[in-house]
Design a protein around this motif. Structure first.
Motif, PDB file in Angstrom:
ATOM      1  N   THR A 109       3.030  44.753  32.734  1.00  0.00           N
ATOM      2  CA  THR A 109       2.245  43.845  31.892  1.00  0.00           C
ATOM      3  C   THR A 109       3.011  42.524  31.749  1.00  0.00           C
ATOM      4  N   GLY A 110       2.259  41.449  31.621  1.00  0.00           N
ATOM      5  CA  GLY A 110       2.912  40.131  31.614  1.00  0.00           C
ATOM      6  C   GLY A 110       3.615  39.886  32.937  1.00  0.00           C
ATOM      7  N   GLY A 111       3.071  40.463  34.002  1.00  0.00           N
ATOM      8  CA  GLY A 111       3.738  40.418  35.309  1.00  0.00           C
ATOM      9  C   GLY A 111       3.487  39.148  36.102  1.00  0.00           C
ATOM     10  N   GLY A 146       7.684  34.843  34.750  1.00  0.00           N
ATOM     11  CA  GLY A 146       8.987  35.140  34.163  1.00  0.00           C
ATOM     12  C   GLY A 146       9.583  36.478  34.537  1.00  0.00           C
ATOM     13  N   ILE A 147      10.090  37.179  33.542  1.00  0.00           N
ATOM     14  CA  ILE A 147      10.786  38.454  33.757  1.00  0.00           C
ATOM     15  C   ILE A 147       9.827  39.478  34.380  1.00  0.00           C
ATOM     16  N   GLY A 148       8.575  39.465  33.929  1.00  0.00           N
ATOM     17  CA  GLY A 148       7.594  40.423  34.466  1.00  0.00           C
ATOM     18  C   GLY A 148       7.417  40.261  35.965  1.00  0.00           C
ATOM     19  N   PHE A 179      -6.630  41.542  35.266  1.00  0.00           N
ATOM     20  CA  PHE A 179      -6.628  41.003  33.897  1.00  0.00           C
ATOM     21  C   PHE A 179      -6.260  42.108  32.912  1.00  0.00           C
ATOM     22  N   LEU A 180      -5.396  41.781  31.978  1.00  0.00           N
ATOM     23  CA  LEU A 180      -5.123  42.695  30.858  1.00  0.00           C
ATOM     24  C   LEU A 180      -4.752  41.866  29.641  1.00  0.00           C
ATOM     25  N   ASP A 181      -5.430  42.151  28.530  1.00  0.00           N
ATOM     26  CA  ASP A 181      -4.977  41.619  27.247  1.00  0.00           C
ATOM     27  C   ASP A 181      -4.397  42.817  26.500  1.00  0.00           C
ATOM     28  N   VAL A 182      -3.087  42.819  26.299  1.00  0.00           N
ATOM     29  CA  VAL A 182      -2.436  44.032  25.771  1.00  0.00           C
ATOM     30  C   VAL A 182      -2.868  44.403  24.358  1.00  0.00           C
ATOM     31  N   GLY A 203       4.992  39.732  26.305  1.00  0.00           N
ATOM     32  CA  GLY A 203       5.480  39.414  24.965  1.00  0.00           C
ATOM     33  C   GLY A 203       5.391  37.924  24.737  1.00  0.00           C
ATOM     34  N   VAL A 204       5.399  37.543  23.459  1.00  0.00           N
ATOM     35  CA  VAL A 204       5.301  36.126  23.111  1.00  0.00           C
ATOM     36  C   VAL A 204       6.384  35.761  22.097  1.00  0.00           C
ATOM     37  N   GLY A 205       6.849  34.536  22.203  1.00  0.00           N
ATOM     38  CA  GLY A 205       7.839  34.035  21.257  1.00  0.00           C
ATOM     39  C   GLY A 205       7.230  32.928  20.416  1.00  0.00           C
ATOM     40  N   ASN A 220       9.947  49.649  27.955  1.00  0.00           N
ATOM     41  CA  ASN A 220       9.452  48.617  27.050  1.00  0.00           C
ATOM     42  C   ASN A 220      10.430  47.443  26.995  1.00  0.00           C
ATOM     43  N   THR A 221       9.891  46.233  26.931  1.00  0.00           N
ATOM     44  CA  THR A 221      10.783  45.079  26.821  1.00  0.00           C
ATOM     45  C   THR A 221      10.965  44.710  25.360  1.00  0.00           C
ATOM     46  N   ALA A 222      12.193  44.904  24.872  1.00  0.00           N
ATOM     47  CA  ALA A 222      12.553  44.419  23.536  1.00  0.00           C
ATOM     48  C   ALA A 222      13.260  43.089  23.751  1.00  0.00           C
ATOM     49  N   SER A 223      14.500  42.988  23.301  1.00  0.00           N
ATOM     50  CA  SER A 223      15.258  41.735  23.438  1.00  0.00           C
ATOM     51  C   SER A 223      16.666  42.002  22.959  1.00  0.00           C
ATOM     52  N   GLU A 224      17.579  41.105  23.310  1.00  0.00           N
ATOM     53  CA  GLU A 224      18.898  41.196  22.672  1.00  0.00           C
ATOM     54  C   GLU A 224      18.724  41.023  21.162  1.00  0.00           C
ATOM     55  N   ARG A 270       0.490  29.092  24.719  1.00  0.00           N
ATOM     56  CA  ARG A 270      -0.601  28.838  25.675  1.00  0.00           C
ATOM     57  C   ARG A 270      -1.577  30.004  25.682  1.00  0.00           C
ATOM     58  N   ASN A 271      -1.095  31.193  25.299  1.00  0.00           N
ATOM     59  CA  ASN A 271      -1.939  32.398  25.347  1.00  0.00           C
ATOM     60  C   ASN A 271      -2.317  32.919  23.966  1.00  0.00           C
ATOM     61  N   ARG A 272      -2.184  32.064  22.944  1.00  0.00           N
ATOM     62  CA  ARG A 272      -2.527  32.565  21.604  1.00  0.00           C
ATOM     63  C   ARG A 272      -4.045  32.741  21.493  1.00  0.00           C
ATOM     64  N   HIS A 273      -4.432  33.901  20.952  1.00  0.00           N
ATOM     65  CA  HIS A 273      -5.847  34.243  20.845  1.00  0.00           C
ATOM     66  C   HIS A 273      -6.533  33.406  19.762  1.00  0.00           C
ATOM     67  N   GLY A 274      -7.871  33.251  19.922  1.00  0.00           N
ATOM     68  CA  GLY A 274      -8.668  32.502  18.949  1.00  0.00           C
ATOM     69  C   GLY A 274      -8.505  33.033  17.531  1.00  0.00           C
TER      70      GLY A 274
HETATM   71  N1  LIG Z   1      13.094  34.872  28.461  1.00  0.00           N
HETATM   72  C1  LIG Z   1      13.980  35.392  27.661  1.00  0.00           C
HETATM   73  O1  LIG Z   1      15.066  34.828  27.461  1.00  0.00           O
HETATM   74  C2  LIG Z   1      13.699  36.708  26.989  1.00  0.00           C
HETATM   75  C3  LIG Z   1      14.740  37.303  26.251  1.00  0.00           C
HETATM   76  C4  LIG Z   1      14.507  38.513  25.623  1.00  0.00           C
HETATM   77  C5  LIG Z   1      13.268  39.139  25.757  1.00  0.00           C
HETATM   78  N2  LIG Z   1      12.274  38.534  26.486  1.00  0.00           N
HETATM   79  C6  LIG Z   1      11.003  39.253  26.603  1.00  0.00           C
HETATM   80  O2  LIG Z   1      10.644  39.360  27.966  1.00  0.00           O
HETATM   81  C7  LIG Z   1       9.229  39.553  28.074  1.00  0.00           C
HETATM   82  C8  LIG Z   1       8.673  38.610  29.119  1.00  0.00           C
HETATM   83  O3  LIG Z   1       8.730  37.274  28.628  1.00  0.00           O
HETATM   84  P1  LIG Z   1       9.183  36.048  29.549  1.00  0.00           P
HETATM   85  O4  LIG Z   1      10.424  35.500  28.956  1.00  0.00           O
HETATM   86  O5  LIG Z   1       9.140  36.410  30.961  1.00  0.00           O
HETATM   87  O6  LIG Z   1       8.029  34.974  29.176  1.00  0.00           O
HETATM   88  P2  LIG Z   1       6.787  34.409  30.033  1.00  0.00           P
HETATM   89  O7  LIG Z   1       5.994  33.610  29.071  1.00  0.00           O
HETATM   90  O8  LIG Z   1       7.280  33.734  31.272  1.00  0.00           O
HETATM   91  O9  LIG Z   1       5.996  35.727  30.448  1.00  0.00           O
HETATM   92  C9  LIG Z   1       5.215  36.449  29.528  1.00  0.00           C
HETATM   93  C10 LIG Z   1       3.973  36.963  30.250  1.00  0.00           C
HETATM   94  O10 LIG Z   1       3.193  37.720  29.314  1.00  0.00           O
HETATM   95  C11 LIG Z   1       1.837  37.319  29.451  1.00  0.00           C
HETATM   96  N3  LIG Z   1       1.109  37.597  28.207  1.00  0.00           N
HETATM   97  C12 LIG Z   1       1.181  36.934  27.027  1.00  0.00           C
HETATM   98  N4  LIG Z   1       0.327  37.465  26.140  1.00  0.00           N
HETATM   99  C13 LIG Z   1      -0.302  38.496  26.758  1.00  0.00           C
HETATM  100  C14 LIG Z   1      -1.288  39.422  26.355  1.00  0.00           C
HETATM  101  N5  LIG Z   1      -1.867  39.397  25.134  1.00  0.00           N
HETATM  102  N6  LIG Z   1      -1.686  40.370  27.254  1.00  0.00           N
HETATM  103  C15 LIG Z   1      -1.164  40.392  28.509  1.00  0.00           C
HETATM  104  N7  LIG Z   1      -0.244  39.524  28.938  1.00  0.00           N
HETATM  105  C16 LIG Z   1       0.193  38.581  28.076  1.00  0.00           C
HETATM  106  C17 LIG Z   1       1.902  35.846  29.809  1.00  0.00           C
HETATM  107  O11 LIG Z   1       0.706  35.376  30.415  1.00  0.00           O
HETATM  108  C18 LIG Z   1       3.095  35.822  30.756  1.00  0.00           C
HETATM  109  O12 LIG Z   1       2.700  36.067  32.089  1.00  0.00           O
HETATM  110  C19 LIG Z   1       8.674  39.333  26.673  1.00  0.00           C
HETATM  111  O13 LIG Z   1       8.444  40.589  26.048  1.00  0.00           O
HETATM  112  C20 LIG Z   1       9.791  38.584  25.968  1.00  0.00           C
HETATM  113  O14 LIG Z   1       9.753  38.755  24.574  1.00  0.00           O
HETATM  114  C21 LIG Z   1      12.463  37.339  27.101  1.00  0.00           C
END
Ligand SMILES: NC(=O)c1ccc[n+]([C@@H]2O[C@H](COP(=O)([O-])OP(=O)(O)OC[C@H]3O[C@@H](n4cnc5c(N)ncnc54)[C@H](O)[C@@H]3O)[C@@H](O)[C@H]2O)c1
Length: 278
Positions: A11-13, A16-18, A60-63, A92-94, A140-144, A203-207
């Motif tokens: 998901t979120g693939g 970025g990291i995905g 397409f997936l909205d988690v 995930g979103v920040g 699952n992706t958490a974070s530091e 950019r992906n915040r829902h209505g």
């Molecule tokens: N980048 C960092 O430094 C960092 C550090 C710690 C954890 N993370 C975590 O890594 C994960 C990936 O984030 P990233 O840094 O690659 O950011 P990113 O914004 O590049 O990727 C996030 C992806 O999630 C998708 N997404 C957002 N909302 C969604 C939804 N409702 N349903 C489905 N997809 C959705 C976006 O379209 C995007 O492709 C997140 O969980 C983030 O919290 C990132």
């Protein structure tokens, strides 16, 4: 876990990291489903991998949407006519904001996507995984930020984000316990700073939560100087193959967060024992 030949949902693939994880999986022979709310970008990302001769499809997936998860599960299992064995709950979103300054809408949105999105993924995919009896994993992706005391390196990230990522850690620890003795292994990724589009999450915040917005926040270190997402993906998949539960990306950052937390807790427990020796 050997990933060659297995169907993996990330998901979120699309970004970025995905995408780093998806590419690393596909290069090891996995059949990758890139599932993202940015459907067009997911299709392009999958095509990029197919152009390398790898197996991938974009969906397409909205988690946060259960119906969307149900469709994804069907498409993922149907595409290669093979059960899903790997689920990366990575989307995930920040968002910025202090404990009292973060808006109610942002708080709710960050928890919906980062926490409820993970729960819905597990709830949707785990039953079929268990029924398959095949070796499976949910990562699952958490974070530091889930490891203890939040750092200043990622300065713009909010209280809502750190709190939500602690929830993902708690949920993952419970998942490991609940799936113990089954065919589902569990892991939790705790990335340090990785160069991605995370600062542009709005950019992906829902209505329902205020709608999309362009908002770029930079931490103390510019994003471009952080670990490339492709390298993070390679490291993550290598640790999955080793069967790790705690999965890291950077090393020194995560270690510093854990050290600070351990020192504070150890000191607090020592003070408690001094006061209440039994
Ligand atoms: N980048 C960092 O430094 C960092 C550090 C710690 C954890 N993370 C975590 O890594 C994960 C990936 O984030 P990233 O840094 O690659 O950011 P990113 O914004 O590049 O990727 C996030 C992806 O999630 C998708 N997404 C957002 N909302 C969604 C939804 N409702 N349903 C489905 N997809 C959705 C976006 O379209 C995007 O492709 C997140 O969980 C983030 O919290 C990132």
């Amino acid at each position: 876990m050997n990933v060659a030949g297995v169907v993996a949902v990330v998901t979120g693939g699309a970004s970025g990291i995905g995408f780093g994880i998806a590419a690393a999986l596909a290069r090891r022979g996995a059949k990758v489903v890139i599932a993202d709310i940015e459907a067009e970008r997911a299709l392009v990302a999958a095509e990029r991998l197919r152009d390398e001769g790898l197996e991938a499809t974009g969906v397409f997936l909205d988690v946060i949407d259960e119906a969307s998860w149900a469709t994804l599960a069907q498409v993922a299992a149907g595409h290669w006519d093979q059960p899903v064995q790997l689920l990366f709950n990575n989307a995930g979103v920040g968002a910025p904001g202090t404990v009292h300054g973060v808006s109610r809408q942002t708080w709710d949105w960050v928890f919906k996507v980062n926490v409820e999105g993970v729960y819905l993924g597990v709830r949707t995919v785990a039953p079929a995984m268990l029924a398959s009896g095949l070796p499976c994993a949910i990562i699952n992706t958490a974070s530091e930020h889930a490891l203890g005391l939040p750092d200043s390196v990622t300065g713009g990230i909010s209280a809502a984000y750190t709190a939500a990522k602690h929830a993902v850690m708690g949920y993952s620890l419970c998942a490991r316990r609940d799936f113990e003795g089954t065919n589902i292994a569990v892991g939790v990724i705790c990335p340090g700073p990785v160069a991605t589009d995370i600062w542009n999450s709005f950019r992906n915040r829902h209505g329902d939560f205020g709608g999309p917005r362009t908002l770029r926040v930079e931490g103390e270190t510019p994003m471009s100087q952080h670990l490339p997402a492709a390298a993070a993906g390679e490291r993550i998949v290598a640790q999955l193959q080793d069967g790790a539960f705690f999965i890291f990306t950077n090393g020194p950052n995560e270690a510093a967060v854990i050290d600070r937390y351990q020192r504070e807790v150890t000191t607090a427990i020592a003070a408690f024992r001094d006061r209440y020796p039994d």
